[in-house]
Scaffold this active site. Structure first.
Site, short mmCIF file in Angstrom:
data_model
loop_
_atom_site.label_atom_id
_atom_site.label_comp_id
_atom_site.label_asym_id
_atom_site.label_seq_id
_atom_site.Cartn_x
_atom_site.Cartn_y
_atom_site.Cartn_z
N GLU A 174 5.22 -49.03 -3.25
CA GLU A 174 5.00 -48.05 -4.01
C GLU A 174 3.24 -47.42 -2.58
O GLU A 174 3.13 -47.92 -1.97
CB GLU A 174 3.57 -48.75 -4.28
CG GLU A 174 4.28 -49.04 -6.02
CD GLU A 174 3.23 -49.73 -6.68
OE1 GLU A 174 1.68 -48.98 -6.86
OE2 GLU A 174 4.02 -51.26 -7.57
N ASN B 164 5.16 -57.97 -8.72
CA ASN B 164 4.54 -56.97 -8.49
C ASN B 164 2.99 -57.04 -8.14
O ASN B 164 1.91 -57.82 -9.12
CB ASN B 164 4.24 -55.98 -9.24
CG ASN B 164 3.94 -54.47 -8.99
OD1 ASN B 164 3.92 -54.53 -8.01
ND2 ASN B 164 2.62 -54.33 -9.92
N GLU B 165 2.66 -57.17 -6.69
CA GLU B 165 0.66 -57.43 -6.36
C GLU B 165 0.31 -58.56 -6.70
O GLU B 165 -0.46 -58.31 -7.94
CB GLU B 165 0.32 -55.98 -7.18
CG GLU B 165 0.66 -54.88 -6.18
CD GLU B 165 0.05 -53.29 -6.64
OE1 GLU B 165 -0.83 -53.56 -7.55
OE2 GLU B 165 0.53 -52.66 -5.97
N ASN C 242 2.46 -52.76 -12.10
CA ASN C 242 1.76 -53.90 -12.70
C ASN C 242 2.57 -53.92 -14.37
O ASN C 242 1.63 -55.23 -14.97
CB ASN C 242 0.18 -52.93 -13.85
CG ASN C 242 -1.16 -53.32 -12.29
OD1 ASN C 242 -0.11 -53.38 -10.58
ND2 ASN C 242 -1.94 -52.02 -11.82
N TYR D 118 -2.32 -46.48 -1.28
CA TYR D 118 -1.87 -45.00 -1.67
C TYR D 118 -2.94 -44.26 -1.49
O TYR D 118 -4.12 -45.24 -0.59
CB TYR D 118 -2.54 -45.02 -3.00
CG TYR D 118 -1.44 -45.45 -4.08
CD1 TYR D 118 -0.33 -44.58 -4.95
CD2 TYR D 118 -1.36 -46.89 -4.63
CE1 TYR D 118 1.15 -45.03 -4.98
CE2 TYR D 118 -0.48 -47.00 -5.86
CZ TYR D 118 0.62 -46.58 -6.02
OH TYR D 118 1.55 -47.14 -6.68
N GLN E 134 4.86 -42.17 -8.16
CA GLN E 134 6.44 -42.35 -8.92
C GLN E 134 7.29 -40.96 -8.98
O GLN E 134 6.54 -40.11 -8.76
CB GLN E 134 5.91 -42.83 -10.64
CG GLN E 134 4.95 -44.42 -10.68
CD GLN E 134 5.09 -44.71 -11.78
OE1 GLN E 134 5.60 -44.59 -13.14
NE2 GLN E 134 4.18 -45.69 -11.84
N GLU F 157 7.80 -46.37 -13.96
CA GLU F 157 7.16 -47.73 -14.72
C GLU F 157 7.19 -47.07 -16.15
O GLU F 157 6.66 -46.48 -16.13
CB GLU F 157 6.14 -47.64 -13.59
CG GLU F 157 5.53 -48.64 -14.37
CD GLU F 157 3.86 -49.30 -13.56
OE1 GLU F 157 3.04 -50.20 -13.69
OE2 GLU F 157 3.62 -48.43 -12.10
#
Length: 549
Positions: free
Chosen positions: A333, A209-210, A109, A281, A390, A64
């Site tokens: 992720e 994304n999200e 993000n 996470y 990542q 990212e």
């Protein structure tokens, strides 16, 4: 279970247990486990259930525009370690050596505020902008075509994302036309004018994304997002009918819209997408683990529960739609991330390539990473894509400075699986002694009273190469344990490799000055055969790679 008949019955029943798992959250509702006693666990392995080879995209990664992931990470013009394109050659060597099958780009993000046009064309014409997700300066000197060149250099497949936050449908669809349409249109000819006559033919795309997250630019409700995603997907398939499109699922189980978001999104776009994403996470924190390593090392089972819950929702909408299509999951992720998570690690303060999210990983993080990889393999019938978030500098297995590159502890279990996990999943039943975990004081999505197996094991079989691999997490922090294997349908004839990540200090970590505090070491090879016993060090994640006679 000793007979083939009883194993077939067990596997059939396990396959029907999904709804019950979602309701009960019971660890041992997971297929393939039963409680045992003593320090010798037992496992029966076979080829009972017919299944295809798992999708190697399960072992993907993520890059990212965040912190130093790209600038001074993979792209560092002027550094003696960089080539003429500005690509760090040491980074290329490490990522290519891993053989990462797919890498997600450009966010994250970041993508929800990204204009992809800023990052293509002559570099002296690209604008410098204030990137608003991470409050950083973005020079756009690395963009889509640069990523495609880098991806070819490291031998990986791209997974690109659309901006469904601040971006509109027209520019999202233009992006896929720019990348995938051969020639003769506005956007395909723009790509050709930028020096890329042949289309990139990107097969996998994230539809945003999200978009459920309060932190996300352009946040939408589930219904709004689902309709927008469906519209873009319908247009994208006209441009390229071969694309695989991934809808945004819930970005975290702690959100109040968790599962409801997934249901409403899929009710709007089920027929037009191929997969749904999920993110999470994990960390050894008071609210997630009580600060206890024993609970921390069971968090791959929290990942497993999350996967089962999303599967249940996808199956529910499939039933509502009377659809013959079964969606797969993209866990694009996942990682350990809890130290570098305060405001000072998230705010770039208007700087270029700031140090953000630079987590330092220790031995227990490496062990849990192995557990996550076991979970993803165990759930590979429905999880087709997954991305370790990542790959460089930012919550990453690899870290650069101006003079070189460092392998963090989590590099090694990731390397093990990329090297040795091929083919299909073997059916496996594990009988293991357990230890208790407690719900008291933990965040609701982690709170439960359960018994966790000390031994977590999966196995793969590559029929073409006649190779089998067994991957084992030993959660016992004090004791060596054994795993007695019994192969029913194949017979190992030779141990080709026996490797482990272990150590005496759970908190040990690597630095540029001391790069080998946590690394891969070899184990004494067990005697190969239809029955064999593996010795597992305390606090370890291990692989045994076997030639099949």
């Amino acid at each position: 279970m000793n007979s083939r008949t009883s194993r077939r019955r067990f596997l059939k029943q396990a396959g029907l247990a999904g709804a019950g798992l979602v309701a009960s959250h019971a660890v041992f509702a997971l297929p393939g486990y039963s409680p045992g006693s003593g320090r010798t666990a037992k496992a029966t392995l076979g080829l009972v259930a017919p299944r295809d080879d798992f999708n190697r995209r399960l072992f993907g990664a993520f890059l990212e525009h965040l912190g130093r992931a790209i600038y001074t990470g993979v792209y560092d013009p002027g550094n003696p370690l960089s080539d003429a394109r500005g690509f760090r050659t040491d980074a290329i060597r490490e990522v290519k050596g891993l053989d990462v099958p797919i890498i997600r780009y450009p966010g994250g993000n970041f993508v929800s505020g990204y204009n992809w046009l800023d990052g293509v064309g002559p570099k002296d014409k690209r604008p410098t902008v204030l990137e608003r997700a991470w409050n950083s300066i973005e020079t756009n000197q690395f963009g889509t075509n640069d990523f495609m060149d880098w991806a070819r250099a490291v031998g990986t497949e791209p997974l690109l994302g659309f901006n469904l936050g601040t971006g509109n449908s027209e520019m999202a669809v233009a992006y896929i036309e720019y990348c995938n349409f051969p020639k003769g249109t506005k956007w395909s000819d723009l790509r050709r004018s930028h020096g890329y006559e042949q289309p990139h033919k990107v097969k996998y795309w994230c539809l945003g994304n999200e978009m459920d997250g309060p932190w996300q630019m352009g946040r939408l409700t589930a219904r709004e997002y689902g309709r927008k995603a469906r519209d873009i997907a319908q247009q994208a398939r006209i441009i390229d009918s071969d694309v695989n499109l991934i809808a945004c699922g819930s970005s975290n189980p702690r959100l109040p819209t968790y599962l409801e978001w997934d249901r409403e999104v899929l009710e709007e776009c089920y027929d037009m997408v191929d997969g749904i994403s999920l993110h999470n996470y994990f960390g050894n924190t008071p609210e997630l683990s009580g600060g206890r390593s024993e609970r921390f090392l069971a968090q791959n089972l929290d990942m497993e529960r999350q996967i089962q819950e999303i599967i249940a929702v996808a199956n529910y909408v499939q039933g509502l739609r009377r659809s013959s299509k079964q969606l797969w999951l993209s866990f694009d992720e996942w990682n350990v991330w809890y130290r570098a998570r305060g405001h000072e690690h998230l705010d770039g303060k208007g700087q270029f390539a700031p140090h953000l999210l630079e987590e330092v990983y220790n031995l227990e993080d490496a062990m849990l990473t192995g557990g996550f990889l076991n979970t993803l393999m165990r759930q590979s019938e429905r999880v087709r894509v997954a991305c370790l978030a990542q790959i460089m500098n930012v919550i990453a297995p690899l870290v650069t400075n101006e003079k070189g590159i460092l392998r963090q502890s989590i590099f090694y279990p990731y390397q093990m699986v990329l090297k040795y996990a091929h083919g299909r999943m073997l059916d496996i039943e594990v009988e293991s002694e357990t230890y208790p975990i407690k719900a008291a004081g933990l965040r609701a999505d982690f709170a439960r009273d359960e018994n966790v197996p000390f031994i977590d094991a999966v196995a793969t079989y590559d029929a073409r190469q006649k190779r089998a691999s067994v991957f084992v997490l030993n959660r016992d922090l004090s004791n060596e344990r054994e795993l007695a294997l019994r192969f029913e349908d194949i017979v190992p004839g030779k141990v080709l490799a026996a490797e482990t990540v272990t150590g005496t200090d759970l908190k040990a970590f690597n630095t540029f000055d001391s790069p080998n505090k946590v690394t891969m070491t070899t184990l004494d090879a067990p005697k190969a055969g239809a029955k064999m016993t593996l010795k597992l060090p305390a606090r370890s994640y291990s692989v045994f790679h076997l030639a099949v006679a």
